[in-house]
Write an enzyme that holds these catalytic residues in place. Structure first.
Site, PDB file in Angstrom:
ATOM      1  N   GLU A  21       6.060   8.576  -4.486  1.00 49.32           N
ATOM      2  CA  GLU A  21       6.723   7.988  -3.516  1.00 49.32           C
ATOM      3  C   GLU A  21       7.851   7.320  -3.662  1.00 49.32           C
ATOM      4  O   GLU A  21       8.351   6.865  -4.689  1.00 49.32           O
ATOM      5  CB  GLU A  21       5.702   6.660  -3.347  1.00 49.32           C
ATOM      6  CG  GLU A  21       5.993   5.691  -2.251  1.00 49.32           C
ATOM      7  CD  GLU A  21       5.486   4.193  -2.132  1.00 49.32           C
ATOM      8  OE1 GLU A  21       4.216   4.187  -1.634  1.00 49.32           O
ATOM      9  OE2 GLU A  21       5.996   3.431  -2.861  1.00 49.32           O
ATOM     10  N   TRP A  53       8.124   2.933   4.971  1.00 43.72           N
ATOM     11  CA  TRP A  53       8.656   2.554   6.145  1.00 43.72           C
ATOM     12  C   TRP A  53       8.936   1.025   6.232  1.00 43.72           C
ATOM     13  O   TRP A  53       8.265   0.197   5.850  1.00 43.72           O
ATOM     14  CB  TRP A  53       7.573   2.750   7.316  1.00 43.72           C
ATOM     15  CG  TRP A  53       7.717   2.401   8.705  1.00 43.72           C
ATOM     16  CD1 TRP A  53       7.388   1.231   9.357  1.00 43.72           C
ATOM     17  CD2 TRP A  53       8.856   3.162   9.617  1.00 43.72           C
ATOM     18  NE1 TRP A  53       7.902   1.258  10.546  1.00 43.72           N
ATOM     19  CE2 TRP A  53       8.579   2.186  10.690  1.00 43.72           C
ATOM     20  CE3 TRP A  53       9.426   4.186   9.717  1.00 43.72           C
ATOM     21  CZ2 TRP A  53       9.386   2.578  11.801  1.00 43.72           C
ATOM     22  CZ3 TRP A  53      10.132   4.432  10.722  1.00 43.72           C
ATOM     23  CH2 TRP A  53      10.165   3.738  11.778  1.00 43.72           C
ATOM     24  N   TYR A 283       3.746   6.019  -7.586  1.00 43.47           N
ATOM     25  CA  TYR A 283       4.643   4.797  -6.956  1.00 43.47           C
ATOM     26  C   TYR A 283       5.892   5.007  -7.887  1.00 43.47           C
ATOM     27  O   TYR A 283       5.796   4.064  -8.857  1.00 43.47           O
ATOM     28  CB  TYR A 283       4.087   3.681  -6.557  1.00 43.47           C
ATOM     29  CG  TYR A 283       2.776   3.803  -5.834  1.00 43.47           C
ATOM     30  CD1 TYR A 283       2.989   3.934  -4.638  1.00 43.47           C
ATOM     31  CD2 TYR A 283       1.430   3.539  -6.476  1.00 43.47           C
ATOM     32  CE1 TYR A 283       1.884   3.916  -3.495  1.00 43.47           C
ATOM     33  CE2 TYR A 283       0.514   3.543  -5.599  1.00 43.47           C
ATOM     34  CZ  TYR A 283       0.611   3.794  -4.072  1.00 43.47           C
ATOM     35  OH  TYR A 283      -0.511   3.870  -3.339  1.00 43.47           O
TER      36      TYR A 283
END
Length: 627
Positions: A21, A53, A283
């Site tokens: 990510e 987003w 992440y």
């Protein structure tokens, strides 16, 4: 243009995968340097990457731009995050249309944060939760998009109280997401591996879920501060043994990173032994060295570079987009090879061997911080605090979701901060935070560092004047890197820092203060319109190029490390976010209330001022100047 579902189904029975990510960097140079980082990370054969987003405004535009660049220019299979709550249908339609135009076939459908109060609900919003978004995408785009959804191994939390967390309560909602059309599931980050394994078993008991790919979400540990902050925001449990182990070494950044790699490898190993899961989602926080170290050390993940794959590098297609990107210390990123979907039968055996060697070499260099690739991976290795280097893709907060109040609902805001109606009451809130009476303000979501106590009285005086401080540090003229108050980085180093303070000041007060600043003080000042002024020179392109290192460390066998750099670009990015937080706070109150009016008046009539005093041997110079 592959879907995540098809990519997973194409894997062999024992083949594993990783995915990463990223979030849109807050600065232009950070965006350019992330492209270089993405090219380097492509050597690790990620099955796909995801792009977060940011709802509304420039943040969502940056998300779309980054996702399009990753898909079309770098050639990575890209998943675009999309949140829907308090978002009108036109925004969703435009995002989906742009995704399709750019060849993006994968969406991670998320609910997002709820509106503060009913007064601020977005009109024409048809989405109450992620289920609504999944249904909408399926109804309007059929099978074009592969849709992922989120899951929470310890249970979803609405509000600040995590006592209601219960993964069993979430299962019906997860089933509804899948019935609506979800194709795969990515989990929230976790550190309690036993709870994840129990959650995986819970899912496999459900007929509707047992055949849906479940991908555990893992966060590499880069610093102690990021570790504790991320777990707090995600409500992830840290087992006491793990917490104590990190607490014992929290001031030694290298030791924290090393233990973090060991912990993540252990978690992956336990998941691999207890489940049949194929992949692991990282992440990354826009950093690469920790991820590379985990893949390099993990017996489960290291074979990803060796196994059969259709994700080969094209030896003839240079990723020229990153050749001239701006890297600190005059470094130039290596020319990276762009990915292409070359069938393995077409690629000769010698090329396979060459690619395997190239990938292994890249992984080794990045994970060890050695060689050309390793240097590029470590120049922003110490992202301590908000003010890192604005060239870094990791500059700013640890995610890309836009301004966030650090609280969950208006009730919690009022409990912590009350309902201020005067400037004096606002000052009291900032002073209470400096005193430790409250643990969070809109501009900071963690308790103060111990060094703040050294300048606490000066900060009290500034806030009593109605000058609201949101960041500060005292001067340090050399101390050991192991110091309990100022220390960071590896042992046997020496730390220096300049005194610095950042304040919201009434415009009229700033105009009176500005002429009093001496030549040893640098300032940046901005208003809610994004207009920035400074006493540093402007070049012909109207950009401030001067940089101010306000914290640096000198360590054996290392270059001087500058983890905290303040410049025009970083200040401009923060200025926008800092002012929006006043508006976010005001929306915890009714529009006609005195608290709403007060907070909006600060937004309209104050400037954000960053002051750096360069005479760091003079500990009180900045404070004497201001007071």
């Amino acid at each position: 243009m592959s879907t995540v579902k098809d990519l997973i189904n194409s894997l062999g029975p024992d083949e594993k995968f990783v995915s990463f990510e990223f979030f849109p960097p807050k600065t232009d140079s950070g965006f350019r340097n992330l492209l270089a980082r993405l090219n380097r990370l492509s050597a690790f054969n990620p099955l796909f990457i995801t792009v977060t987003w940011g709802a509304g405004g420039s943040t969502s535009e940056k998300s779309l731009d980054l996702a399009a660049t990753c898909q079309k220019k770098i050639g990575l299979n890209t998943v675009l995050h999309l949140t829907c709550t308090n978002t009108n249908k036109e925004v969703i339609d435009e995002a989906l249309a742009r995704a399709k135009t750019n060849g993006i076939r994968n969406i991670l459908a998320l609910r997002g944060d709820l509106a503060r109060t009913e007064e601020y609900w977005t009109p024409n919003c048809e989405f109450k939760n992620a289920i609504d978004l999944v249904k909408y995408i399926r109804e309007h785009y059929g099978d074009y998009f592969c849709i992922g959804v989120a899951a929470y191994p310890e249970g979803h939390v609405d509000g600040s109280d995590n006592s209601n967390q219960n993964p069993k309560k979430d299962i019906p909602y997860l089933i509804e997401k899948v019935k609506a059309g979800a194709d795969f599931i990515i989990t929230q980050l976790f550190f309690d591996v036993d709870k994840f394994i129990s959650f995986e078993k819970l899912i496999k008991q459900e007929p509707e879920l047992k055949n849906i790919p479940l991908i555990p979400g893992l966060m590499p540990i880069t610093t102690h501060k990021v570790f504790t902050r991320a777990t707090k925001l995600s409500h992830a449990t840290i087992p006491s043994t793990i917490y104590n182990n990190f607490e014992d070494i929290k001031n030694d950044d290298d030791a924290v990173k090393s233990l973090g790699v060991e912990l993540l490898c252990d978690i992956i190993d336990k998941i691999n032994k207890s489940t049949n899961l194929k992949g692991y989602h990282f992440y990354t926080l826009n950093l690469e060295k920790a991820v590379a170290s985990i893949i390099n050390e993990s017996k489960v993940l290291h074979p990803i570079l060796e196994g059969p794959s259709t994700r080969f590098e094209n030896e003839d297609a240079l990723a020229s987009d990153s050749e001239d990107e701006e890297i600190p210390n005059g470094q130039k990123p290596q020319q990276q090879r762009r990915k292409s979907s070359i069938n393995e039968n077409v690629v000769g055996k010698s090329m396979n061997t060459k690619l395997l060697y190239s990938n292994k070499k890249a992984l080794f260099e990045i994970s060890r911080g050695k060689g050309a690739l390793g240097k590029d991976a470590t120049w922003d290795d110490f992202p301590n605090g908000r003010f890192g280097d604005s060239n870094s893709p990791a500059y700013g907060e640890i995610d890309g979701y836009g301004p966030n109040l650090k609280i969950h609902n208006p009730k919690e805001a009022i409990t912590k901060w009350g309902s201020p109606t005067t400037t004096k009451q606002l000052s009291s809130i900032f002073i209470d935070y400096l005193s430790g009476k409250i643990d969070v303000v809109p501009w900071a979501d963690s308790s103060l560092s111990p060094e703040t106590a050294i300048i606490q009285e000066q900060l009290f005086e500034l806030n009593e004047k109605g000058w609201f401080s949101v960041a500060s540090q005292p001067a340090v003229n050399g101390c050991k890197s192991t110091d309990n108050i100022f220390g960071w980085g590896p042992p046997n180093g020496i730390i220096y820092q300049k005194s610095f303070v950042e304040l919201f000041i009434p415009k009229k007060d700033w105009e009176q203060l500005k002429p009093q600043l001496d030549e040893s003080t640098t300032f940046y000042a901005g208003n809610n319109k994004g207009e920035i002024e400074s006493n540093l020179p402007i070049n012909q392109s109207h950009n401030f190029k001067s940089k101010n290192a306000v914290t640096w460390g000198v360590f054996p066998s290392k270059e001087v490390i500058q983890p905290t750099v303040i410049d025009y670009e970083s200040f401009k990015a923060w200025n926008e976010e800092a002012f929006l937080l006043w508006l976010e706070w005001s929306r915890c109150y009714k529009k006609q209330s005195e608290s709403f009016k007060l907070l909006n008046s600060v937004y309209e009539n104050y400037v954000l001022v960053s002051l750096i005093h360069h005479e760091f041997p003079e500990e009180n110079a900045l404070w004497d100047l201001l007071l």
